[in-house]
Design an enzyme around this catalytic site. Structure first.
Site, PDB file in Angstrom:
ATOM      1  N   GLY A  48       0.540  -1.415  -0.078  1.00  0.00           N
ATOM      2  CA  GLY A  48      -0.408  -0.104  -0.574  1.00  0.00           C
ATOM      3  C   GLY A  48       0.993   1.193   0.145  1.00  0.00           C
ATOM      4  N   GLN A  53       2.516  10.281   2.276  1.00  0.00           N
ATOM      5  CA  GLN A  53       3.904   8.881   1.790  1.00  0.00           C
ATOM      6  C   GLN A  53       4.535   9.612   0.600  1.00  0.00           C
ATOM      7  OE1 GLN A  53       2.448   5.319   2.141  1.00  0.00           O
ATOM      8  NE2 GLN A  53       3.917   4.558   3.883  1.00  0.00           N
ATOM      9  N   CYS A 101       5.748   0.114   7.736  1.00  0.00           N
ATOM     10  CA  CYS A 101       5.240   1.095   6.311  1.00  0.00           C
ATOM     11  C   CYS A 101       6.918   1.197   5.664  1.00  0.00           C
ATOM     12  CB  CYS A 101       5.018   2.002   7.201  1.00  0.00           C
ATOM     13  SG  CYS A 101       4.176   3.473   6.458  1.00  0.00           S
ATOM     14  N   LEU A 102       6.530   1.590   5.163  1.00  0.00           N
ATOM     15  CA  LEU A 102       7.643   2.429   3.881  1.00  0.00           C
ATOM     16  C   LEU A 102       7.543   3.922   4.121  1.00  0.00           C
ATOM     17  CD1 LEU A 102       6.408   1.539   0.701  1.00  0.00           C
ATOM     18  CD2 LEU A 102       7.746  -0.042   1.511  1.00  0.00           C
ATOM     19  N   HIS A 143      -4.019   0.867   7.585  1.00  0.00           N
ATOM     20  CA  HIS A 143      -3.381   1.888   7.376  1.00  0.00           C
ATOM     21  C   HIS A 143      -2.917   2.599   6.916  1.00  0.00           C
ATOM     22  CE1 HIS A 143       1.524   1.089   7.709  1.00  0.00           C
ATOM     23  NE2 HIS A 143       1.084   2.211   6.926  1.00  0.00           N
ATOM     24  N   GLU A 144      -3.589   2.760   5.728  1.00  0.00           N
ATOM     25  CA  GLU A 144      -3.825   3.081   4.793  1.00  0.00           C
ATOM     26  C   GLU A 144      -4.478   4.537   4.989  1.00  0.00           C
ATOM     27  OE1 GLU A 144      -0.870   3.166   2.575  1.00  0.00           O
ATOM     28  OE2 GLU A 144      -0.656   0.843   3.187  1.00  0.00           O
TER      29      GLU A 144
HETATM   30 ZN    ZN Z   1       2.598   3.211   6.238  1.00  0.00          ZN
END
Ligand code: ZN
Length: 192
Positions: A48, A53, A101-102, A143-144
């Site tokens: 995602g 982000q 998480c990225l 999360h998103e």
């Molecule tokens: Zn994330």
């Protein structure tokens, strides 16, 4: 071309994102942004990616998951675009698994999430869609959606399970999440 994924501490990750109009969604530049986010998510790799982000305070995220894992109720999710999402909890039963998480590269923690949710949103063409999800997909959607509200998983995690992914692999990966939480909890004074 890939977009730069910003890390926690970047102000945009802590601000509510703004909704988009259908006219905005249907522009060439917005369609190009979706394509870039798809490439960036695949390259990362991630399941995602939310617009904040990549530094854009817009109510937009993309998802795609090609893996399956019965232990975490994880199933294949085709590429999908969510604009202006509204999330409703369908089954609030908490489910706990490690999550990453990225925008927090190299770390993960146990995060409780609702078992089942529904998301009402607009798709990549600006048409209304409604998606109901359980298990891992429901986790991704929570999360998103959080990202669009300035929330990161560390706000919701079991903080004593926060660790580097390297140390997770080294020390904890063989343990069930239940045992791991119990062990980490027992190591703390005054915690059950
Ligand atoms: Zn994330």
């Amino acid at each position: 071309m890939l977009l730069k994924i910003v890390q926690v501490g970047e102000p945009v990750l802590r601000m509510p994102a703004r909704p988009l109009t259908r006219d905005e969604i249907r522009t060439e530049s917005f369609q190009a942004l979706i394509e870039l986010m798809r490439e960036t998510m695949r390259d990362a790799p991630g399941v995602g990616l939310a617009a904040p982000q990549i530094g854009e305070g817009l109510q937009l995220f993309v998802v795609e998951d090609s893996r399956e894992d019965p232990r975490t109720q994880r199933e294949v999710v085709p590429f999908q675009v969510f604009v202006n999402p509204r999330l409703t909890i369908v089954d609030a039963t908490p489910v706990e698994f490690f999550e990453g998480c990225l925008s927090l590269t190299g770390f993960s923690a146990v995060v409780p999430r609702a078992l089942s949710v529904r998301v009402d949103a607009l798709n990549h063409q600006g048409d209304p869609v409604s998606v109901e999800a359980r298990g891992w997909y429901a986790r991704i959607l929570q999360h998103e959606t959080d990202h669009l509200n300035g929330i990161v998983y560390i706000d919701r995690m079991r903080s004593r399970t926060f660790m580097s992914q390297a140390n997770y692999a080294r020390h904890w990966s063989e343990m069930t999440v239940e045992d791991l939480r119990k062990t980490l909890g027992d190591l703390a004074e005054g915690e059950g």
